[in-house]
Design an enzyme around this catalytic site. Structure first.
Site, PDB file in Angstrom:
ATOM      1  N   THR A  68       0.785  -1.099  -0.086  1.00 46.99           N
ATOM      2  CA  THR A  68      -0.106   0.071   0.043  1.00 46.99           C
ATOM      3  C   THR A  68       0.799   1.190   0.085  1.00 46.99           C
ATOM      4  O   THR A  68       2.074   1.154   0.705  1.00 46.99           O
ATOM      5  CB  THR A  68      -0.909   0.303   1.297  1.00 46.99           C
ATOM      6  OG1 THR A  68      -0.144  -0.020   2.495  1.00 46.99           O
ATOM      7  CG2 THR A  68      -1.750  -1.046   1.278  1.00 46.99           C
ATOM      8  N   SER A  69       0.492   2.229  -0.670  1.00 45.18           N
ATOM      9  CA  SER A  69       1.268   3.246  -0.797  1.00 45.18           C
ATOM     10  C   SER A  69       1.327   4.463   0.530  1.00 45.18           C
ATOM     11  O   SER A  69       2.163   5.052   0.667  1.00 45.18           O
ATOM     12  CB  SER A  69       0.914   4.194  -2.133  1.00 45.18           C
ATOM     13  OG  SER A  69       0.795   3.541  -3.350  1.00 45.18           O
ATOM     14  N   THR A  70      -0.003   4.519   1.101  1.00 48.88           N
ATOM     15  CA  THR A  70       0.022   5.238   2.330  1.00 48.88           C
ATOM     16  C   THR A  70      -0.439   4.406   3.640  1.00 48.88           C
ATOM     17  O   THR A  70      -1.002   3.298   3.348  1.00 48.88           O
ATOM     18  CB  THR A  70      -0.952   6.329   2.065  1.00 48.88           C
ATOM     19  OG1 THR A  70      -2.413   5.731   1.829  1.00 48.88           O
ATOM     20  CG2 THR A  70      -0.581   7.139   0.960  1.00 48.88           C
TER      21      THR A  70
END
Length: 187
Positions: free
Chosen positions: A9-11
């Protein structure tokens, strides 16, 4: 042959449950899942991905929910897939149904990576154009300020009186001390 799953996941705000559930449904046990949560796909080094790559042996398989979980641009994804294949392992994407077990899969992987990057670049271009258009019309994005003209006047008056601490002033106008300091920095 061992099959491993990779999740990214990016964040920190994003939820990896969808990816985790898909990999579990594909038969990958939780102890063979490697997850980099809150880590950008543009980074070449990702701690859990690096650990997974170190563990790979000839005949193993790396499975991701979607191709874009492996990286954000074509070059990065292809380099990563090359690292996997150099170890004698294969890669499989569940969503796109791509595997690197044969030459057609490798060709499709290259094409899909290019399209994924094109989609991302186009989205960024549209976003920038929309922000520029809004800015030209005098609209600025972001959260509205908690300090209106009335609060600003009260802050100026309280600061000028020198009778109160910054924390007291923030409490009196119902804003956080950090917000007060940002306002004071702009004065």
């Amino acid at each position: 042959m061992t099959t491993f799953g990779y999740i990214r996941t990016s964040t920190r705000d994003q939820n990896a449950d969808l990816q985790r559930d898909a990999l579990k449904a594909a038969g990958i046990p939780a102890n063979r899942l490697y997850a980099d949560e809150g880590v950008s796909g543009t980074l070449a080094s990702r701690p859990r991905l690096d650990a997974l790559l170190d563990r790979l042996e000839d005949g193993d398989e790396v499975v991701a929910w979607k191709l874009d979980r492996m990286g954000r641009n074509t070059r990065n994804v292809l380099d990563l897939i090359e690292q996997i294949t150099q170890k004698g392992a294969t890669f499989r994407s569940l969503t796109e149904g791509i595997t690197t077990t044969g030459p057609m899969g490798k060709a499709m992987l290259t094409i899909m990576s290019a399209f994924a990057q094109l989609e991302r670049d186009t989205m960024l271009e549209r976003t920038r154009a929309g922000l520029d258009a809004a800015k030209a019309k005098g609209r600025v994005g972001g959260r509205p300020s908690k300090v209106d003209d009335k609060k600003l006047a009260k802050i100026r008056s309280l600061v000028a009186s020198n009778d109160h601490t910054r924390a007291e002033i923030a409490d009196m106008v119902k804003i956080s001390p950090a917000t007060l300091y940002r306002v004071l920095a702009d004065l």
